[in-house]
Design a protein around this motif. Structure first.
Motif, PDB file in Angstrom:
ATOM      1  N   LEU A  48       0.899  -1.150  -0.120  1.00 24.48           N
ATOM      2  CA  LEU A  48       0.176  -0.033   0.014  1.00 24.48           C
ATOM      3  C   LEU A  48       0.769   1.383   0.096  1.00 24.48           C
ATOM      4  CD1 LEU A  48      -2.911  -1.228   2.589  1.00 24.48           C
ATOM      5  CD2 LEU A  48      -3.011  -0.681   0.112  1.00 24.48           C
ATOM      6  N   ASN A  49       1.975   1.235   0.797  1.00 24.56           N
ATOM      7  CA  ASN A  49       2.781   2.505   0.759  1.00 24.56           C
ATOM      8  C   ASN A  49       4.351   2.467   0.787  1.00 24.56           C
ATOM      9  OD1 ASN A  49       3.181   1.657   3.491  1.00 24.56           O
ATOM     10  ND2 ASN A  49       2.442   3.210   4.411  1.00 24.56           N
ATOM     11  N   GLY A  50       4.624   1.042   0.554  1.00 22.88           N
ATOM     12  CA  GLY A  50       6.012   0.965   0.421  1.00 22.88           C
ATOM     13  C   GLY A  50       6.975   1.025   1.668  1.00 22.88           C
ATOM     14  N   SER A  51       6.148   0.793   2.713  1.00 20.94           N
ATOM     15  CA  SER A  51       6.904   0.740   4.067  1.00 20.94           C
ATOM     16  C   SER A  51       6.244  -0.299   4.724  1.00 20.94           C
ATOM     17  CB  SER A  51       6.825   1.889   4.674  1.00 20.94           C
ATOM     18  OG  SER A  51       7.106   1.651   6.102  1.00 20.94           O
ATOM     19  N   ASP A  52       7.014  -1.162   5.444  1.00 19.20           N
ATOM     20  CA  ASP A  52       6.388  -2.243   6.204  1.00 19.20           C
ATOM     21  C   ASP A  52       6.417  -1.687   7.799  1.00 19.20           C
ATOM     22  OD1 ASP A  52       9.028  -2.501   7.221  1.00 19.20           O
ATOM     23  OD2 ASP A  52       9.261  -4.471   6.681  1.00 19.20           O
ATOM     24  N   ASP A  53       6.343  -0.494   7.854  1.00 19.21           N
ATOM     25  CA  ASP A  53       5.981   0.439   9.224  1.00 19.21           C
ATOM     26  C   ASP A  53       4.599  -0.158   9.671  1.00 19.21           C
ATOM     27  OD1 ASP A  53       6.788   1.817  11.466  1.00 19.21           O
ATOM     28  OD2 ASP A  53       5.453   3.421  10.681  1.00 19.21           O
ATOM     29  N   LEU A  54       4.508  -0.748  10.990  1.00 13.16           N
ATOM     30  CA  LEU A  54       3.207  -1.056  11.515  1.00 13.16           C
ATOM     31  C   LEU A  54       2.812  -0.338  12.433  1.00 13.16           C
ATOM     32  CD1 LEU A  54       3.777  -5.018  11.717  1.00 13.16           C
ATOM     33  CD2 LEU A  54       2.538  -3.539   9.944  1.00 13.16           C
ATOM     34  N   THR A  55       3.137   1.136  12.649  1.00 12.31           N
ATOM     35  CA  THR A  55       2.891   2.061  13.847  1.00 12.31           C
ATOM     36  C   THR A  55       1.170   2.116  13.533  1.00 12.31           C
ATOM     37  OG1 THR A  55       5.034   3.352  13.562  1.00 12.31           O
ATOM     38  CG2 THR A  55       3.015   4.259  14.753  1.00 12.31           C
ATOM     39  N   LEU A  56       0.882   2.379  12.368  1.00 11.25           N
ATOM     40  CA  LEU A  56      -0.739   2.502  12.125  1.00 11.25           C
ATOM     41  C   LEU A  56      -1.655   1.468  12.692  1.00 11.25           C
ATOM     42  CD1 LEU A  56      -3.080   4.211  11.136  1.00 11.25           C
ATOM     43  CD2 LEU A  56      -2.463   3.688   8.701  1.00 11.25           C
ATOM     44  N   VAL A  57      -1.009   0.399  12.157  1.00 12.05           N
ATOM     45  CA  VAL A  57      -1.833  -1.040  12.327  1.00 12.05           C
ATOM     46  C   VAL A  57      -1.602  -1.430  13.857  1.00 12.05           C
ATOM     47  CG1 VAL A  57      -1.491  -3.589  12.016  1.00 12.05           C
ATOM     48  CG2 VAL A  57      -1.051  -1.898  10.010  1.00 12.05           C
ATOM     49  N   ALA A  58      -0.393  -0.960  14.439  1.00 13.90           N
ATOM     50  CA  ALA A  58      -0.602  -1.102  15.932  1.00 13.90           C
ATOM     51  C   ALA A  58      -1.649  -0.360  16.831  1.00 13.90           C
ATOM     52  CB  ALA A  58       0.929  -0.908  16.368  1.00 13.90           C
ATOM     53  N   PHE A  59      -1.601   0.858  16.185  1.00 17.52           N
ATOM     54  CA  PHE A  59      -2.673   1.909  16.813  1.00 17.52           C
ATOM     55  C   PHE A  59      -3.917   1.170  16.480  1.00 17.52           C
ATOM     56  CE2 PHE A  59      -5.709   5.282  16.318  1.00 17.52           C
ATOM     57  CZ  PHE A  59      -5.683   5.817  17.682  1.00 17.52           C
ATOM     58  N   CYS A  60      -4.283   0.667  15.311  1.00 17.69           N
ATOM     59  CA  CYS A  60      -5.495  -0.061  14.987  1.00 17.69           C
ATOM     60  C   CYS A  60      -5.861  -1.312  15.898  1.00 17.69           C
ATOM     61  CB  CYS A  60      -5.762  -0.380  13.471  1.00 17.69           C
ATOM     62  SG  CYS A  60      -5.761   1.582  12.463  1.00 17.69           S
ATOM     63  N   MET A  61      -4.801  -1.936  16.288  1.00 19.18           N
ATOM     64  CA  MET A  61      -5.013  -3.247  17.080  1.00 19.18           C
ATOM     65  C   MET A  61      -5.624  -3.028  18.313  1.00 19.18           C
ATOM     66  SD  MET A  61      -4.333  -5.902  15.484  1.00 19.18           S
ATOM     67  CE  MET A  61      -4.193  -6.980  17.127  1.00 19.18           C
ATOM     68  N   ILE A  62      -5.513  -1.568  18.903  1.00 20.40           N
ATOM     69  CA  ILE A  62      -5.920  -1.326  20.073  1.00 20.40           C
ATOM     70  C   ILE A  62      -7.651  -0.574  19.992  1.00 20.40           C
ATOM     71  CG2 ILE A  62      -3.793  -0.821  21.452  1.00 20.40           C
ATOM     72  CD1 ILE A  62      -4.163   2.028  21.397  1.00 20.40           C
ATOM     73  N   LEU A  63      -7.931  -0.476  18.919  1.00 20.91           N
ATOM     74  CA  LEU A  63      -9.243   0.125  18.536  1.00 20.91           C
ATOM     75  C   LEU A  63     -10.224  -1.226  18.392  1.00 20.91           C
ATOM     76  CD1 LEU A  63      -8.532   2.766  15.724  1.00 20.91           C
ATOM     77  CD2 LEU A  63      -9.037   3.146  18.483  1.00 20.91           C
ATOM     78  N   ASN A  64     -11.320  -1.104  18.858  1.00 21.21           N
ATOM     79  CA  ASN A  64     -12.148  -2.147  18.548  1.00 21.21           C
ATOM     80  C   ASN A  64     -13.579  -2.094  17.635  1.00 21.21           C
ATOM     81  OD1 ASN A  64     -10.896  -4.396  20.133  1.00 21.21           O
ATOM     82  ND2 ASN A  64     -11.307  -3.346  22.285  1.00 21.21           N
ATOM     83  N   ASP A  65     -13.599  -0.749  17.374  1.00 19.69           N
ATOM     84  CA  ASP A  65     -14.639  -0.201  16.518  1.00 19.69           C
ATOM     85  C   ASP A  65     -14.201  -0.347  14.981  1.00 19.69           C
ATOM     86  OD1 ASP A  65     -16.618   0.912  15.108  1.00 19.69           O
ATOM     87  OD2 ASP A  65     -16.625   2.601  16.444  1.00 19.69           O
ATOM     88  N   PRO A  66     -14.955  -1.373  14.261  1.00 18.50           N
ATOM     89  CA  PRO A  66     -14.487  -1.713  12.818  1.00 18.50           C
ATOM     90  C   PRO A  66     -14.766  -0.342  12.031  1.00 18.50           C
ATOM     91  CG  PRO A  66     -16.095  -2.978  13.571  1.00 18.50           C
ATOM     92  CD  PRO A  66     -15.807  -2.349  14.683  1.00 18.50           C
ATOM     93  N   VAL A  67     -15.714   0.763  12.515  1.00 18.25           N
ATOM     94  CA  VAL A  67     -15.897   1.823  11.766  1.00 18.25           C
ATOM     95  C   VAL A  67     -14.738   3.006  12.021  1.00 18.25           C
ATOM     96  CG1 VAL A  67     -17.360   3.866  11.396  1.00 18.25           C
ATOM     97  CG2 VAL A  67     -18.442   1.654  11.620  1.00 18.25           C
TER      98      VAL A  67
END
Length: 114
Positions: free
Chosen positions: A44-63
């Motif tokens: 998606l963006n040429g980087s395997d940095d997971l900061t955004l994904v890690a943040f999304c891991m602590i969210l429980n609302d799909p929206v």
């Protein structure tokens, strides 16, 4: 992915520090999910940095998760499909949430019993 973390990351000065972004947020992610997310982020963006994904891991609302992914990665079919997969892999997809958390305000007016 033959480079094992040797590529300078765009994300800043924490090169020597090998704790992953996922650890920073205290989110637990299976190695399988982590590998999959890295592959997807790289596409998606040429980087395997997971900061955004890690943040999304602590969210429980799909929206909310989808909003963050789209905000940071752009509103493309690829990002949408990543969001869907990610939400499903987290076990948050397609349950009752989507029914009553629909983003279409029309449905809410009919039931307005407050």
């Amino acid at each position: 992915a033959t480079h094992s973390g040797q590529v300078p990351s765009k994300s800043g000065p924490h090169q020597g520090n090998q704790t992953t972004a996922v650890d920073d947020f205290g989110a637990s992610m299976s190695p399988t999910l982590e590998t999959w997310c890295k592959e997807q982020m790289y596409k998606l963006n040429g980087s395997d940095d997971l900061t955004l994904v890690a943040f999304c891991m602590i969210l429980n609302d799909p929206v909310e998760i989808r909003q963050y992914l789209v905000a940071y990665l752009g509103s493309t079919p690829q990002v949408n499909s990543f969001a869907n997969e990610f939400i499903n892999k987290r076990g948050l997809g397609k349950n009752e949430h989507e029914e009553w958390e629909s983003t279409k305000p029309k449905n809410r007016r009919k039931r307005g019993t407050k």
